[in-house]
Design a protein around this motif. Structure first.
Motif, PDB file in Angstrom:
ATOM      1  N   GLU A 179       3.859   6.345  -0.681  1.00 13.67           N
ATOM      2  CA  GLU A 179       4.332   6.249  -2.468  1.00 13.67           C
ATOM      3  C   GLU A 179       4.977   6.315  -2.826  1.00 13.67           C
ATOM      4  OE1 GLU A 179       3.225  10.146  -5.609  1.00 13.67           O
ATOM      5  OE2 GLU A 179       4.285  10.515  -3.512  1.00 13.67           O
ATOM      6  N   VAL A 180       5.012   5.332  -3.381  1.00 15.83           N
ATOM      7  CA  VAL A 180       6.417   3.924  -3.798  1.00 15.83           C
ATOM      8  C   VAL A 180       6.595   4.278  -5.848  1.00 15.83           C
ATOM      9  CG1 VAL A 180       7.759   1.660  -4.038  1.00 15.83           C
ATOM     10  CG2 VAL A 180       6.030   2.063  -2.234  1.00 15.83           C
ATOM     11  N   PRO A 181       7.422   5.050  -5.759  1.00 17.01           N
ATOM     12  CA  PRO A 181       8.308   5.464  -6.902  1.00 17.01           C
ATOM     13  C   PRO A 181       8.227   4.225  -8.019  1.00 17.01           C
ATOM     14  CG  PRO A 181       9.699   5.785  -5.814  1.00 17.01           C
ATOM     15  CD  PRO A 181       8.900   5.746  -4.543  1.00 17.01           C
ATOM     16  N   ALA A 182       7.402   3.887  -9.181  1.00 15.10           N
ATOM     17  CA  ALA A 182       7.130   2.688  -9.867  1.00 15.10           C
ATOM     18  C   ALA A 182       9.050   2.080 -10.371  1.00 15.10           C
ATOM     19  CB  ALA A 182       6.802   2.814 -11.472  1.00 15.10           C
ATOM     20  N   ALA A 183       9.638   2.421  -9.697  1.00 14.97           N
ATOM     21  CA  ALA A 183      11.336   2.141  -9.670  1.00 14.97           C
ATOM     22  C   ALA A 183      11.713   0.873  -8.430  1.00 14.97           C
ATOM     23  CB  ALA A 183      12.278   2.764 -10.635  1.00 14.97           C
ATOM     24  N   ASP A 184      10.387   1.678  -7.485  1.00 19.99           N
ATOM     25  CA  ASP A 184      10.998   1.122  -6.633  1.00 19.99           C
ATOM     26  C   ASP A 184       9.941  -0.317  -5.811  1.00 19.99           C
ATOM     27  OD1 ASP A 184      13.280   2.841  -6.279  1.00 19.99           O
ATOM     28  OD2 ASP A 184      12.616   4.224  -5.267  1.00 19.99           O
ATOM     29  N   LEU A 185       9.144   0.132  -6.802  1.00 21.34           N
ATOM     30  CA  LEU A 185       8.224  -1.281  -6.372  1.00 21.34           C
ATOM     31  C   LEU A 185       8.300  -3.047  -6.075  1.00 21.34           C
ATOM     32  CD1 LEU A 185       5.078  -1.534  -6.253  1.00 21.34           C
ATOM     33  CD2 LEU A 185       5.116  -1.977  -8.709  1.00 21.34           C
ATOM     34  N   LEU A 186       8.705  -3.583  -6.548  1.00 23.36           N
ATOM     35  CA  LEU A 186       9.074  -4.854  -6.448  1.00 23.36           C
ATOM     36  C   LEU A 186       9.591  -4.347  -5.373  1.00 23.36           C
ATOM     37  CD1 LEU A 186      10.776  -5.604 -10.103  1.00 23.36           C
ATOM     38  CD2 LEU A 186       8.066  -6.312  -8.943  1.00 23.36           C
ATOM     39  N   SER A 187      11.042  -3.901  -4.999  1.00 24.61           N
ATOM     40  CA  SER A 187      11.680  -3.690  -3.819  1.00 24.61           C
ATOM     41  C   SER A 187      11.574  -3.784  -2.854  1.00 24.61           C
ATOM     42  CB  SER A 187      13.094  -2.761  -3.861  1.00 24.61           C
ATOM     43  OG  SER A 187      12.629  -2.089  -3.683  1.00 24.61           O
ATOM     44  N   ALA A 188       9.865  -2.848  -2.222  1.00 20.48           N
ATOM     45  CA  ALA A 188       8.856  -2.205  -1.370  1.00 20.48           C
ATOM     46  C   ALA A 188       7.625  -3.419  -1.043  1.00 20.48           C
ATOM     47  CB  ALA A 188       8.105  -1.129  -2.611  1.00 20.48           C
ATOM     48  N   LEU A 189       7.537  -4.400  -2.129  1.00 17.87           N
ATOM     49  CA  LEU A 189       7.381  -5.467  -1.775  1.00 17.87           C
ATOM     50  C   LEU A 189       6.998  -6.597  -0.897  1.00 17.87           C
ATOM     51  CD1 LEU A 189       4.532  -5.570  -4.734  1.00 17.87           C
ATOM     52  CD2 LEU A 189       3.771  -4.122  -2.459  1.00 17.87           C
ATOM     53  N   PRO A 190       7.397  -7.522  -0.233  1.00 20.06           N
ATOM     54  CA  PRO A 190       7.171  -8.199   0.772  1.00 20.06           C
ATOM     55  C   PRO A 190       7.814  -9.479  -0.411  1.00 20.06           C
ATOM     56  CG  PRO A 190       5.633  -8.054   1.567  1.00 20.06           C
ATOM     57  CD  PRO A 190       5.384  -6.886   0.221  1.00 20.06           C
ATOM     58  N   PRO A 191       9.327 -10.337   0.180  1.00 16.51           N
ATOM     59  CA  PRO A 191       8.436 -12.048  -0.356  1.00 16.51           C
ATOM     60  C   PRO A 191       7.112 -12.982  -0.335  1.00 16.51           C
ATOM     61  CG  PRO A 191      10.599 -11.766   1.380  1.00 16.51           C
ATOM     62  CD  PRO A 191       9.594 -10.886   1.221  1.00 16.51           C
ATOM     63  N   GLY A 192       7.509 -14.105  -1.139  1.00 16.79           N
ATOM     64  CA  GLY A 192       6.241 -14.249  -0.613  1.00 16.79           C
ATOM     65  C   GLY A 192       5.129 -14.338  -1.199  1.00 16.79           C
ATOM     66  N   PRO A 193       3.817 -14.724  -0.846  1.00 17.20           N
ATOM     67  CA  PRO A 193       2.540 -14.223  -1.836  1.00 17.20           C
ATOM     68  C   PRO A 193       1.831 -13.536  -1.308  1.00 17.20           C
ATOM     69  CG  PRO A 193       2.696 -17.411  -0.730  1.00 17.20           C
ATOM     70  CD  PRO A 193       3.754 -16.123  -0.682  1.00 17.20           C
ATOM     71  N   LEU A 194       1.039 -12.975  -2.500  1.00 18.08           N
ATOM     72  CA  LEU A 194       1.244 -11.426  -2.614  1.00 18.08           C
ATOM     73  C   LEU A 194      -0.570 -12.051  -2.585  1.00 18.08           C
ATOM     74  CD1 LEU A 194       3.597  -9.114  -4.107  1.00 18.08           C
ATOM     75  CD2 LEU A 194       2.910  -9.328  -1.199  1.00 18.08           C
ATOM     76  N   VAL A 195      -1.931 -10.611  -2.683  1.00  6.51           N
ATOM     77  CA  VAL A 195      -2.859 -10.512  -3.014  1.00  6.51           C
ATOM     78  C   VAL A 195      -2.660  -8.870  -3.522  1.00  6.51           C
ATOM     79  CG1 VAL A 195      -6.018 -10.711  -2.478  1.00  6.51           C
ATOM     80  CG2 VAL A 195      -3.732 -13.088  -1.671  1.00  6.51           C
ATOM     81  N   LEU A 196      -3.153  -8.918  -4.329  1.00  8.13           N
ATOM     82  CA  LEU A 196      -3.617  -7.160  -4.867  1.00  8.13           C
ATOM     83  C   LEU A 196      -4.840  -7.153  -5.404  1.00  8.13           C
ATOM     84  CD1 LEU A 196      -0.485  -7.845  -7.557  1.00  8.13           C
ATOM     85  CD2 LEU A 196      -0.166  -7.178  -5.456  1.00  8.13           C
ATOM     86  N   THR A 197      -4.645  -6.060  -4.268  1.00  4.81           N
ATOM     87  CA  THR A 197      -6.029  -5.465  -4.227  1.00  4.81           C
ATOM     88  C   THR A 197      -5.782  -3.641  -4.857  1.00  4.81           C
ATOM     89  OG1 THR A 197      -8.534  -5.322  -2.992  1.00  4.81           O
ATOM     90  CG2 THR A 197      -6.449  -4.893  -2.373  1.00  4.81           C
TER      91      THR A 197
END
Length: 109
Positions: A23-41
């Motif tokens: 569970e990632v707070p919205a404020a921490d979302l960007l830092s929780a995702l890895p760099p590089g291309p992402l596929v969101l679902t």
């Protein structure tokens, strides 16, 4: 999560989990995702893509933006898995419940 947070799990290109669900707070979302291309679902894919776009990231695609998970669809997909390899399905709780039963003796009848 309906509480200004996102439940997420990151997978690599071979669909191997890169870590546990979280569970990632919205404020921490960007830092929780890895760099590089992402596929969101998932049902928060559009909200996550909006946050990524607002932060200037353009290296993502939304593969499936759906409503809440459909238990029948999930059960049908789970039935296609090799049970020996995957093991039985088990619920995953990322946060404790918001309510607790009352302490014994506090209820009056």
């Amino acid at each position: 999560s309906k509480r200004a947070a996102v439940f997420l799990q990151v997978f690599d290109g071979d669909l191997v989990a890169a870590g546990p669900p979280a569970e990632v707070p919205a404020a921490d979302l960007l830092s929780a995702l890895p760099p590089g291309p992402l596929v969101l679902t998932g049902d928060a894919a559009v909200q996550v893509s909006d946050a990524l776009a607002a932060a200037g990231r353009a290296d993502f695609v939304v593969a499936a933006a759906a409503g809440p998970a459909d238990a029948a669809l999930l059960a049908a997909r789970a039935a296609l898995r090799d049970p020996a390899a995957a093991g039985p399905a088990e619920p995953v709780y990322l946060r404790p419940p918001d309510v607790t039963p009352p302490k014994s003796g506090l209820l009056r009848r």
